[in-house]
Design a protein around this motif. Structure first.
Motif, PDB file in Angstrom:
ATOM      1  N   THR A  20      42.170  25.560 -10.969  1.00  0.00           N
ATOM      2  CA  THR A  20      42.937  26.630 -10.344  1.00  0.00           C
ATOM      3  C   THR A  20      42.289  27.979 -10.625  1.00  0.00           C
ATOM      4  O   THR A  20      42.179  28.834  -9.735  1.00  0.00           O
ATOM      5  CB  THR A  20      44.388  26.622 -10.846  1.00  0.00           C
ATOM      6  N   GLY A  21      41.838  28.188 -11.852  1.00  0.00           N
ATOM      7  CA  GLY A  21      41.162  29.425 -12.205  1.00  0.00           C
ATOM      8  C   GLY A  21      39.874  29.620 -11.435  1.00  0.00           C
ATOM      9  O   GLY A  21      39.598  30.714 -10.920  1.00  0.00           O
ATOM     10  N   ILE A  22      39.085  28.576 -11.329  1.00  0.00           N
ATOM     11  CA  ILE A  22      37.835  28.641 -10.563  1.00  0.00           C
ATOM     12  C   ILE A  22      38.135  28.945  -9.095  1.00  0.00           C
ATOM     13  O   ILE A  22      37.454  29.767  -8.466  1.00  0.00           O
ATOM     14  CB  ILE A  22      37.032  27.327 -10.696  1.00  0.00           C
ATOM     15  N   ALA A  23      39.169  28.305  -8.533  1.00  0.00           N
ATOM     16  CA  ALA A  23      39.525  28.536  -7.132  1.00  0.00           C
ATOM     17  C   ALA A  23      39.969  29.983  -6.908  1.00  0.00           C
ATOM     18  O   ALA A  23      39.618  30.596  -5.900  1.00  0.00           O
ATOM     19  CB  ALA A  23      40.625  27.564  -6.703  1.00  0.00           C
ATOM     20  N   LEU A  24      40.732  30.544  -7.854  1.00  0.00           N
ATOM     21  CA  LEU A  24      41.179  31.933  -7.721  1.00  0.00           C
ATOM     22  C   LEU A  24      40.006  32.910  -7.799  1.00  0.00           C
ATOM     23  O   LEU A  24      39.969  33.907  -7.073  1.00  0.00           O
ATOM     24  CB  LEU A  24      42.215  32.260  -8.787  1.00  0.00           C
ATOM     25  N   ILE A  25      39.052  32.629  -8.658  1.00  0.00           N
ATOM     26  CA  ILE A  25      37.860  33.477  -8.753  1.00  0.00           C
ATOM     27  C   ILE A  25      37.079  33.424  -7.444  1.00  0.00           C
ATOM     28  O   ILE A  25      36.665  34.462  -6.913  1.00  0.00           O
ATOM     29  CB  ILE A  25      36.980  33.050  -9.945  1.00  0.00           C
ATOM     30  N   MET A  26      36.899  32.225  -6.900  1.00  0.00           N
ATOM     31  CA  MET A  26      36.170  32.088  -5.641  1.00  0.00           C
ATOM     32  C   MET A  26      36.919  32.768  -4.495  1.00  0.00           C
ATOM     33  O   MET A  26      36.306  33.393  -3.624  1.00  0.00           O
ATOM     34  CB  MET A  26      35.928  30.615  -5.342  1.00  0.00           C
ATOM     35  N   LEU A  27      38.249  32.683  -4.483  1.00  0.00           N
ATOM     36  CA  LEU A  27      39.049  33.345  -3.458  1.00  0.00           C
ATOM     37  C   LEU A  27      38.900  34.867  -3.547  1.00  0.00           C
ATOM     38  O   LEU A  27      38.761  35.545  -2.535  1.00  0.00           O
ATOM     39  CB  LEU A  27      40.517  32.950  -3.592  1.00  0.00           C
ATOM     40  N   GLY A  28      38.886  35.397  -4.754  1.00  0.00           N
ATOM     41  CA  GLY A  28      38.696  36.834  -4.941  1.00  0.00           C
ATOM     42  C   GLY A  28      37.341  37.297  -4.439  1.00  0.00           C
ATOM     43  O   GLY A  28      37.236  38.339  -3.775  1.00  0.00           O
ATOM     44  N   ILE A  29      36.308  36.544  -4.739  1.00  0.00           N
ATOM     45  CA  ILE A  29      34.966  36.888  -4.255  1.00  0.00           C
ATOM     46  C   ILE A  29      34.924  36.831  -2.735  1.00  0.00           C
ATOM     47  O   ILE A  29      34.351  37.710  -2.079  1.00  0.00           O
ATOM     48  CB  ILE A  29      33.909  35.946  -4.882  1.00  0.00           C
ATOM     49  N   LEU A  30      35.566  35.813  -2.152  1.00  0.00           N
ATOM     50  CA  LEU A  30      35.600  35.688  -0.696  1.00  0.00           C
ATOM     51  C   LEU A  30      36.321  36.867  -0.051  1.00  0.00           C
ATOM     52  O   LEU A  30      35.860  37.409   0.970  1.00  0.00           O
ATOM     53  CB  LEU A  30      36.281  34.371  -0.298  1.00  0.00           C
TER      54      LEU A  30
END
Length: 95
Positions: A20-30
């Protein structure tokens, strides 16, 4: 009644929270990349407002380019601090 002791080091390695943390980081970058592309496509003109917060312990340092932004960040900071305190209370009750 068999009570097994908890190992605190295993609590930090919950795979769901990790992913979940990795997905949130990737979403923020996107979101940042999409915002940058949209700004470039619009010609880069317009007014930019921004702000930020630095939490040093319980003391927030809030900066912003306008009073509207500072007020919004203050409200967001209060909400985040209430959320963190609630999580800490729940965490202690679970132990």
């Amino acid at each position: 009644m068999n009570i097994t002791p908890r190992n605190p080091s295993n609590d930090l390695m919950i795979p769901e929270l990790y992913y979940t943390g990795i997905a949130l980081i990737m979403l923020g970058i996107l979101i940042i990349v999409i915002g940058t592309i949209l700004t470039i496509l619009r010609g880069g003109e317009g007014e930019v407002k921004g702000g930020g917060i630095v939490l040093i312990g319980p003391i927030p340092i809030i900066i912003g380019t306008s009073s509207k932004i500072v007020k919004a960040i203050m409200i967001l900071t209060i909400i985040i601090m209430i959320f963190i305190i609630t999580l800490m209370i729940l965490w202690v009750k679970l132990w």
